[in-house]
Design a protein around this motif. Structure first.
Motif, PDB file in Angstrom:
ATOM      1  N   ASP A 189      35.812  39.750  45.750  1.00  0.00           N
ATOM      2  CA  ASP A 189      34.861  39.638  46.877  1.00  0.00           C
ATOM      3  C   ASP A 189      33.463  39.315  46.382  1.00  0.00           C
ATOM      4  O   ASP A 189      32.755  38.493  46.967  1.00  0.00           O
ATOM      5  N   LYS A 190      33.059  39.969  45.335  1.00  0.00           N
ATOM      6  CA  LYS A 190      31.702  39.759  44.820  1.00  0.00           C
ATOM      7  C   LYS A 190      31.530  38.335  44.281  1.00  0.00           C
ATOM      8  O   LYS A 190      30.470  37.722  44.436  1.00  0.00           O
ATOM      9  N   LEU A 191      32.601  37.805  43.637  1.00  0.00           N
ATOM     10  CA  LEU A 191      32.495  36.480  43.021  1.00  0.00           C
ATOM     11  C   LEU A 191      33.014  35.357  43.936  1.00  0.00           C
ATOM     12  O   LEU A 191      33.020  34.196  43.564  1.00  0.00           O
ATOM     13  N   HIS A 192      33.481  35.760  45.132  1.00  0.00           N
ATOM     14  CA  HIS A 192      34.012  34.841  46.138  1.00  0.00           C
ATOM     15  C   HIS A 192      35.152  33.981  45.561  1.00  0.00           C
ATOM     16  O   HIS A 192      35.111  32.740  45.555  1.00  0.00           O
ATOM     17  N   ILE A 193      36.130  34.639  44.998  1.00  0.00           N
ATOM     18  CA  ILE A 193      37.331  33.972  44.484  1.00  0.00           C
ATOM     19  C   ILE A 193      38.554  34.692  45.049  1.00  0.00           C
ATOM     20  O   ILE A 193      38.405  35.781  45.635  1.00  0.00           O
ATOM     21  N   ALA A 194      39.715  34.116  44.846  1.00  0.00           N
ATOM     22  CA  ALA A 194      40.939  34.769  45.334  1.00  0.00           C
ATOM     23  C   ALA A 194      41.270  35.950  44.421  1.00  0.00           C
ATOM     24  O   ALA A 194      41.072  35.876  43.203  1.00  0.00           O
ATOM     25  N   ALA A 195      41.795  37.006  45.007  1.00  0.00           N
ATOM     26  CA  ALA A 195      42.074  38.242  44.252  1.00  0.00           C
ATOM     27  C   ALA A 195      43.048  38.027  43.092  1.00  0.00           C
ATOM     28  O   ALA A 195      42.844  38.590  42.006  1.00  0.00           O
ATOM     29  N   PRO A 196      44.137  37.199  43.252  1.00  0.00           N
ATOM     30  CA  PRO A 196      45.070  37.027  42.132  1.00  0.00           C
ATOM     31  C   PRO A 196      44.432  36.391  40.896  1.00  0.00           C
ATOM     32  O   PRO A 196      44.974  36.464  39.804  1.00  0.00           O
ATOM     33  N   GLN A 197      43.253  35.742  41.107  1.00  0.00           N
ATOM     34  CA  GLN A 197      42.577  35.133  39.953  1.00  0.00           C
ATOM     35  C   GLN A 197      41.977  36.180  39.009  1.00  0.00           C
ATOM     36  O   GLN A 197      41.587  35.881  37.897  1.00  0.00           O
TER      37      GLN A 197
END
Lengths: 258, 583
Positions: free
Chosen positions: B511-519
């Motif tokens: 959420d903080k880095l605005h990426i998908a969680a599986p990454q």
């Protein structure tokens, strides 16, 4: 958490209730004094009636009727200046009462000078027409209600951005502006450019604020003035004699500010 | 110089004709009264004040006051010297002022004794050092008749700095202050006092026995502060004496007046309460007018009465006239304790036809207070000659609105409307701006509106910006997962616990880095935190924890409760660190 909030609310309510008790007691005493004053007036004890009306006033009981009755008592005691002061205070609170207007007119006709304070310019009178029909308290309440209404409509406007809501908002804003300006005018003419009435039998108006200054003219009990400036025990005033406006300094003790 | 020499010569020549006489102004007095005692020495002015040793029951309270006289008649001079005293008796009975010896030069002269009868005092003499005496010039009067109230404040042996002039209003009367107060010496019941006098004119407003309540004066008295008594050498001129000022209330006795109503017999119809002594003058000018031209009716009432309340009814029969409201003016003064003045009425009468031949008689009645009877004064009628006017003038006058458009309406008297006593119609009984409800009504809605607006706009902004939305909600989502982890911890469910813990950390970082969680994984962390402020230590600890979580979830290893709690605490600590470092 909820219990804490409820406790705070309950505690505040109890404190507010206890704080309001002395005020409620004062209100009761004031009403009692007012009614005793009415009885004294009807028994032609006008001086006693004046004392009791003033007691009620000191207890912050200030309906228009109190000032009206006080004006009547002063009139009966031959204190025309004081009567005019009281009637004008009553009129400020209730400008639509014909009895106040009529009694003020009668009292003015009994004064020696028949001098009135200069009125507002015509354009200001037109803009502040509400000033002449709604009392100060009513104006303040109207401002309060309009403010609440304006905020409510503005809140609705946040979620309902429709044209009619915007129109309604503007209408309320305009009414609030006129009402607020009229209330402001009341405040201005009460505290800054106040009116005053000569309450001494006779008072000398001078060029400057002191006994050593040249005497310009003499005013008598009941003459109405506009306050321009205050300096210790002297007040600079303005009067209107027909179309002529005159200014001068008068002793503070000789007049009463409305 | 020659005049002085001549006078001296005459005095010397007349020395042999010396006479000494003693005299009193009263033969009989009461115990609390005083007498004036004089010793007159004629024929010289060189005599010293006599020694009053044999006063026989009297004591000197004032004096001696010396008075010298010189008169020259037909070149013969007469000189005399008089010594005056105020004497007060000390007992009742027939007291004898004994012979008084007077020394003139070398010769001694003796007066004759004087007998004075001293009776008992009608009232005990006041011993107070300040008091008030109140009196009126009449005790019986009619309604609105003038009464002069005199308030005397007497004081002695005290220093009075200021006096509050007392009540301005008195129940049952209209009051008018008479001039300024006067100050002087006055004798009250035989005692000499300083006195301050106030006077008021009273006009009774109703009939009956009316009591004037005790009048109170606030008096500021200056007194020396009592302390260590100083000797003459400490303070020879009294300059070091300190004073204090105290305000004392002095109260008079009440007085009762009998106020009479006007007699009903013989009361004229035109009488409306005027009382006093009045004259009337009336005129109507001009006598000859055209239709529509105004005629001024002037009525002047003057004399001794309450000019301010004087009311007068102008004629009511206004047929063939347009009549305007009268203008009134008045002048009044208070002279000799009485209000006198003039009240003038000026009324415009405009003839509306040539039939307007006269202005009716003006009639005024008053009650003559001296003769106690009604007096009616009448003037007029006032004859007019009204000629037809050109049409234009009539048109002009018609534009005016007469005071009495309908002749049937007649203003009889002017007075104020009565008081308002109805509780239910009082309206606002307190000033609105002091009402807490109103204050909250004015203050609270704008504050609430501002809060609502901020909330709405921030929500809208979050909805429009997913990156921001995820950043803002990252902590809340992590908290939700940690809560689930806590529940798993309570159940000792290690697999679920580590799954939630791993999800909480990974989703927070995603959420903080605005990426998908599986990454987000243990291996990808160094690359993900490459451009952030996350420290290597935090990254290492985070990787270790994530590895532990993966190991626990997939290897299904047994962990005791203590280890789970430790891992939970580590996760919390790391999340707090990330909150700071991923800002």
């Amino acid at each position: 958490m909820k219990i804490k909030v409820l406790t705070i609310i309950l505690f505040s309510a109890v404190v507010a209730f206890l704080a309001s008790l002395p005020a409620a007691a004062d209100s009761y005493k004031a009403l009692e004094a007012f009614e005793q004053a009415n009885e004294a007036y009807n028994a032609t004890n006008y001086a006693q009636a004046i004392r009791l009306y003033k007691t009620a006033e000191e207890l912050r009981f200030t309906p228009a009727a109190l000032y009206y009755n006080l004006g009547n008592a002063y009139y009966r005691c031959g204190k025309m200046g004081q009567a005019i002061v009281s009637y004008r205070r009553a009129l400020r609170l209730n400008p639509r009462d014909p009895d106040i207007t009529e009694n003020l007119k009668t009292t003015r006709s009994q004064t020696a000078d028949g001098v009135a304070a200069p009125g507002l310019p015509a354009p200001v009178r037109s803009f502040l027409f509400v000033y002449y029909y709604i009392g100060f308290d009513e104006l303040v309440w109207a401002c309060g209600i309009l403010t609440a209404l304006l905020c409510l409509v503005a809140a609705i406007r946040l979620y309902l951005p429709q044209r009619w809501v915007k129109t309604l908002l503007l209408c309320i804003l305009c009414i609030l502006l006129v009402t607020g300006a009229s209330a402001g005018a009341h405040w201005y003419f009460t505290h800054i450019r106040a009116s005053a009435v000569v309450t001494a039998e006779e008072s000398i108006v001078r060029v400057g604020p002191g006994d050593s200054f040249l005497e310009i003219f003499i005013l008598h009990d009941g003459s109405e003035l506009r306050v321009l400036q205050r300096e210790d025990d002297w007040i600079k005033v303005q009067i209107q004699i027909e179309n002529d406006v005159k200014r001068g300094w008068i002793q503070k003790k000789d007049i009463e500010i409305i | 110089m020659s005049i002085i020499l001549t006078l001296t010569a005459f005095t010397a020549a007349a020395k042999d004709d010396i006479t000494v006489v003693a005299a009193c102004n009263k033969k009989s007095i009461s115990l609390n009264d005083t007498i004036q005692f004089q010793v007159r020495i004629s024929g010289t002015q060189d005599a010293k004040p006599p020694k009053l040793t044999n006063l026989g029951g009297f004591k000197v309270i004032q004096g001696p006051y010396m008075e010298k006289h010189v008169s020259i008649v037909q070149l013969k001079s007469t000189t005399s010297i008089t010594y005056s005293y105020a004497l007060s008796p000390t007992r009742t009975g027939t007291l004898t002022i004994g012979p008084i010896d007077v020394q003139v030069g070398s010769r001694k002269y003796r007066t004759r004794p004087i007998q004075i009868t001293v009776t008992k005092a009608s009232r005990p003499a006041p011993e107070r050092n300040m008091f008030i005496s109140v009196q009126t010039d009449k005790t019986t009067a009619y309604i609105d008749e003038q009464l002069l109230l005199t308030v005397n404040f007497f004081f002695k042996d005290i220093s009075v700095r200021a006096i509050d002039p007392g009540p301005e209003l008195i129940d049952g009367f209209i009051t008018k202050t008479v001039g300024n107060h006067t100050q002087g010496r006055r004798v009250f019941k035989g005692v000499n006092y300083n006195a301050v006098q106030f006077q008021k004119l009273l006009f009774p407003t109703s009939a009956g026995k009316i009591t004037i309540d005790p009048i109170e004066l606030q008096v500021t008295v200056r007194q020396p502060i009592k302390g260590r008594r100083q000797s003459f050498f400490d303070d020879p001129f009294g300059m070091l004496t300190r004073y204090t000022e105290t305000v004392r209330t002095v109260r008079s006795k009440p007085i009762t007046l009998n106020i009479l109503d006007f007699p009903s017999t013989g009361k004229p119809a035109s009488f409306n309460g005027a009382i006093g002594k009045l004259n009337m003058r009336a005129s109507a000018e001009p006598h000859t007018v055209e239709e529509g031209e105004p005629v001024t009716l002037t009525v002047e009432l003057s004399g001794e009465c309450n000019i301010e309340t004087l009311a007068f009814d102008l004629p009511s029969n206004t047929i063939n006239f347009s009549v305007y409201d009268p203008e009134t003016s008045r002048e009044s003064t208070i002279t000799g304790g009485r209000m006198v003045g003039t009240k003038t009425y000026k009324q415009m009468w405009v003839p509306t036809s040539t039939n307007a031949v006269e202005i009716p008689q003006v009639v005024f009645s008053y009650f003559d207070v001296t003769h106690k009877k009604y007096v009616t004064l009448a003037k007029g009628p006032f004859k007019l000659t009204v000629t037809p006017a050109p049409g234009e003038r009539m048109l002009i006058t018609e534009r005016f609105t007469p005071a009495n458009p309908a002749n049937s309406i007649r203003i009889l008297q002017q007075d104020i409307f009565g008081i308002k006593t109805d509780r239910d119609t009082l309206g606002f009984t307190h000033r609105a701006y002091t009402d807490p409800v109103l204050i909250s009504m004015i203050c609270a809605p704008p504050v609430l509106l501002a809060g609502l607006a901020i909330l709405t706009f921030s929500r809208r902004r979050l909805r429009a910006d997913t990156r921001l939305y995820r950043r803002v909600h990252a902590t809340r989502n992590a908290d939700t997962r940690l809560k689930k982890a806590r529940e798993a911890l309570k159940k000792q469910d290690a697999i679920s616990f580590y799954a939630e813990l791993s999800d909480a950390l990974c989703n927070y970082i995603a959420d903080k880095l605005h990426i998908a969680a599986p990454q987000v994984s243990s291996n990808s962390l160094p690359a993900l935190f490459g451009e952030t402020a996350v420290t290597a230590e935090t990254t290492t600890q985070l990787r270790a924890l994530l590895d532990t979580c993966d190991f626990a979830r997939f290897a299904n290893s047994a962990f005791d409760a203590h280890t789970l709690k430790e891992h939970y605490s580590d996760a919390l600590r790391l999340l707090r660190k990330l909150q700071k470092e991923l800002k």
